[in-house]
Design a protein around this motif. Structure first.
Motif, short mmCIF file in Angstrom:
data_model
loop_
_atom_site.label_atom_id
_atom_site.label_comp_id
_atom_site.label_asym_id
_atom_site.label_seq_id
_atom_site.Cartn_x
_atom_site.Cartn_y
_atom_site.Cartn_z
N TYR A 52 0.83 -1.20 0.00
CA TYR A 52 0.00 0.00 0.00
C TYR A 52 0.87 1.25 0.00
O TYR A 52 0.61 2.21 -0.74
CB TYR A 52 -0.93 0.01 1.21
N LEU A 83 -5.44 -0.22 -3.49
CA LEU A 83 -6.69 -0.21 -2.74
C LEU A 83 -7.80 0.25 -3.67
O LEU A 83 -7.94 1.44 -3.92
CB LEU A 83 -6.60 0.72 -1.53
N LEU A 118 -9.55 1.49 3.43
CA LEU A 118 -8.21 1.15 3.91
C LEU A 118 -8.28 0.52 5.29
O LEU A 118 -7.65 -0.52 5.56
CB LEU A 118 -7.33 2.39 3.94
N MET A 121 -9.67 -3.03 5.01
CA MET A 121 -8.70 -3.96 4.42
C MET A 121 -7.64 -4.34 5.44
O MET A 121 -7.33 -5.52 5.65
CB MET A 121 -8.05 -3.31 3.19
#
Length: 321
Positions: A151, A157, A185, A188
């Protein structure tokens, strides 16, 4: 494997026909489509009802100012599939989206699937970029620390390319309604703690960017977006072994942008969140900057000009010749 598609909807009549048609065209059929209409005043509900009457397995739920996270959570509660695939009301899937998920995750114990996406700008009416995928081939069995690194390096994402095992969603509590601007985010990162996940570098969803009517954009202020990543880091610091220096850097960014980008009424609570994580030197600098915001803004513009444009990695798609 049964897929439940979750869609939060708010005044999306302009986009819904294309979105729903993309679900109908899936080569691996969807089990159900659960839509939370969050108080639409346009023809969104009528379009959904017509598609349902035409044979799509749509369940329409009534929200009412829940916001994107709350609307998705309400839909998740009603899902009966094995996996929940997310799709925003103004985005769409490529025909093989669900098939690609099935092929990658069905032989594994992974609880989250992510894929690259293409980004369609309504300003120029074309795809302008795609995700900066870190792999050439699909990969499964990755842990939480691998996600956090990818990320930071690649910005991977894409919520309309994400699917989560329903049992994990129920166990983990779904989206955090308090998060606005980074609820995807935060979800996840929380879902993959002590679990594994898969990634597919082939784009199978299309995100409609620059949409001023986006449900997420409507319910989110500049201040919400600004502090979202910092809130996520603070919340998951222990699980991801995030050091204080990384949080301090995020807090510094929040304070810097607060001075120039946040409405005066929102500045006190933004400062309260970021201030405890700053160093003594940073606090001294920002005390001066807050007292003379015009001077700080001018210096900041000069610094940005010298640094040049910086943005999260994406693969730019040039216009067709």
């Amino acid at each position: 494997m049964k897929f439940s598609c979750v869609i939060p909807c708010y005044n999306a009549a302009r986009w819904l026909p294309e979105t729903l048609d993309s679900i109908a065209q899936q080569t691996y059929p969807v089990h159900e489509i659960v839509v939370t209409d969050d108080g639409s005043t346009d023809d969104s509900v009528a379009i959904l009802e017509a598609a349902r009457d035409g044979g799509l397995p749509i369940h329409i739920l009534k929200g009412g100012g829940l916001g994107p996270a709350g609307a998705r959570n309400l839909a998740i509660e009603k899902c009966t599939g094995d996996w929940v695939a997310f799709l925003d009301a103004d985005d769409w899937w490529r025909p093989d989206h669900l098939q690609r998920i099935y092929d990658l995750v069905s032989p594994t114990d992974d609880v989250v699937y992510l894929a690259a996406a293409e980004h369609f700008s309504i300003n120029v009416n074309r795809i302008v970029s795609r995700s900066d995928a870190p792999f050439k081939e699909p990969k499964s069995g990755m842990n939480q620390f691998k996600y956090w690194q990818l990320y930071k390096d690649h910005g991977i994402l894409e919520l309309s390319s994400m699917a989560v095992k329903r049992s994990r969603l129920v166990e983990g509590g779904g989206f955090d309604p308090a998060m606005r601007g980074a609820e995807d985010l935060e979800l996840m990162m929380r879902m993959v703690v002590d679990h594994t996940w898969s990634y597919d570098p082939t784009p199978s969803s299309v995100y409609r960017c620059n949409n001023p009517e986006s449900h997420s954009r409507k319910g989110t202020t500049n201040a919400d977006c600004l502090v979202a990543n910092l809130r996520t880091l603070i919340k998951l610091q222990k699980e991801y072994h995030i050091d204080s220096g990384e949080i301090r850097g995020s807090a510094r960014t929040v304070m810097s942008k607060m001075i120039t980008d946040v409405e005066p009424g929102d500045r006190p609570w933004v400062k309260d969140l970021a201030w405890p994580h700053l160093s003594k030197k940073q606090k001294a600098i920002f005390k001066v900057a807050i007292a003379a915001p015009w001077a700080y803004a001018g210096l900041n513009r000069l610094r940005q000009k010298l640094k040049g444009n910086q943005y999260r990695p994406r693969q730019v798609v040039p216009p067709a010749s």
